[in-house]
Design a protein around this motif. Sequence first.
Motif, PDB file in Angstrom:
ATOM      1  N   THR A 130       0.849  -1.184   0.000  1.00 51.75           N
ATOM      2  CA  THR A 130       0.000   0.000   0.000  1.00 51.75           C
ATOM      3  C   THR A 130       0.889   1.240   0.000  1.00 51.75           C
ATOM      4  N   GLN A 131       0.354   2.379   0.375  1.00 54.97           N
ATOM      5  CA  GLN A 131       1.103   3.641   0.367  1.00 54.97           C
ATOM      6  C   GLN A 131       2.391   3.530   1.191  1.00 54.97           C
ATOM      7  N   PHE A 132       3.496   4.054   0.651  1.00 56.66           N
ATOM      8  CA  PHE A 132       4.782   4.014   1.343  1.00 56.66           C
ATOM      9  C   PHE A 132       4.871   5.135   2.383  1.00 56.66           C
ATOM     10  N   ALA A 133       5.433   4.822   3.547  1.00 54.19           N
ATOM     11  CA  ALA A 133       5.715   5.864   4.542  1.00 54.19           C
ATOM     12  C   ALA A 133       6.654   6.910   3.965  1.00 54.19           C
ATOM     13  N   SER A 134       7.560   6.480   3.108  1.00 55.02           N
ATOM     14  CA  SER A 134       8.546   7.403   2.524  1.00 55.02           C
ATOM     15  C   SER A 134       7.927   8.436   1.600  1.00 55.02           C
ATOM     16  N   ASN A 135       6.652   8.277   1.237  1.00 58.47           N
ATOM     17  CA  ASN A 135       5.986   9.328   0.455  1.00 58.47           C
ATOM     18  C   ASN A 135       5.941  10.649   1.225  1.00 58.47           C
ATOM     19  N   ALA A 136       6.078  10.568   2.552  1.00 59.45           N
ATOM     20  CA  ALA A 136       6.072  11.785   3.368  1.00 59.45           C
ATOM     21  C   ALA A 136       7.261  12.688   3.061  1.00 59.45           C
ATOM     22  N   LEU A 137       8.260  12.145   2.390  1.00 62.91           N
ATOM     23  CA  LEU A 137       9.421  12.973   2.021  1.00 62.91           C
ATOM     24  C   LEU A 137       9.029  14.111   1.073  1.00 62.91           C
ATOM     25  N   MET A 138       7.857  14.015   0.450  1.00 63.70           N
ATOM     26  CA  MET A 138       7.417  15.109  -0.420  1.00 63.70           C
ATOM     27  C   MET A 138       7.175  16.386   0.376  1.00 63.70           C
ATOM     28  N   TRP A 139       7.046  16.265   1.709  1.00 61.52           N
ATOM     29  CA  TRP A 139       6.863  17.442   2.553  1.00 61.52           C
ATOM     30  C   TRP A 139       8.177  17.965   3.122  1.00 61.52           C
ATOM     31  N   ALA A 140       9.284  17.322   2.808  1.00 64.93           N
ATOM     32  CA  ALA A 140      10.544  17.640   3.482  1.00 64.93           C
ATOM     33  C   ALA A 140      10.960  19.102   3.289  1.00 64.93           C
TER      34      ALA A 140
END
Length: 277
Positions: A130-140
């Motif tokens: 499912t959705q990757f936790a690492s997608n949060a890097l788009m907010w970095a």
Amino acid sequence: MILVTGATGNIGSTLLKELHRNAAGPLRGLTRDAARAVLPEGVEAVEGDFTDPASWKPALEGVRSLFLLSRLGPDADILEAARTTGVEHVVLVSSITVHTHPHLGPARENLEVEQLLKASGMAWTILRPTQFASNALMWADTIRAHATVHAPFAATALPTIHPADIAAVARIALTELGHHGHTYALTGPEPVTARQQVEAIAAALGREVPFAEVNRENAHARMVAVFGADAADAVLDVTGGDVNDELLMVRDTVARITGTPARPFQQWASENIDAFR
């Protein structure tokens, strides 16, 4: 010999470490720039153009097992190159949307790759995270600038998965018996919203991170430049605009296969907090 594609990526780098730590035998990591790749000691770095499977020939020599990311390049050519050089087993990272959102373009493309692999004559194991936790890097960049994170569907909670858990399952599928011909849906241990993800990052940083929900139209306008219009629509559907019970379901596959519970998002945030400082 095991070849790991995307050797410096979120999944591939962790997978190589897991394979190396578990003495999985000779290992190669395929990357766009072998000279700059930092891989575990003893792992052979090989260079390949992901758009040109013919350039993979040196990397595939002697390989018996291949870890492959779906839609990495011209998939039919990649699988044919693997088959003709003697690869026996492929572990493919696809997407849970093949099951939950088969009508979306990216899901159809992933399904086509799965079907190509199944028809190739090689043994296969398919992972559908499912959705990757690492997608949060788009907010970095936003968080480093102490600005407000904007995201749609702030109350929609998805069972986001730590990429290391995908790697852990892949390592077992590559090295242990009993996984040929299986498809595994992979999720994190609990649903987590975008707002909760930002709160977890804020807690790990030790400071407040402002968050504001935006509507779908606003989010789409921001995403088109990155993904294109159709892909932006697909991403928005599976992150809240068109969720269903199958997408929201938490599965225990990671724990069942690895013997270790799936990692929560908070752990990913703590491990990767330097990206947000």
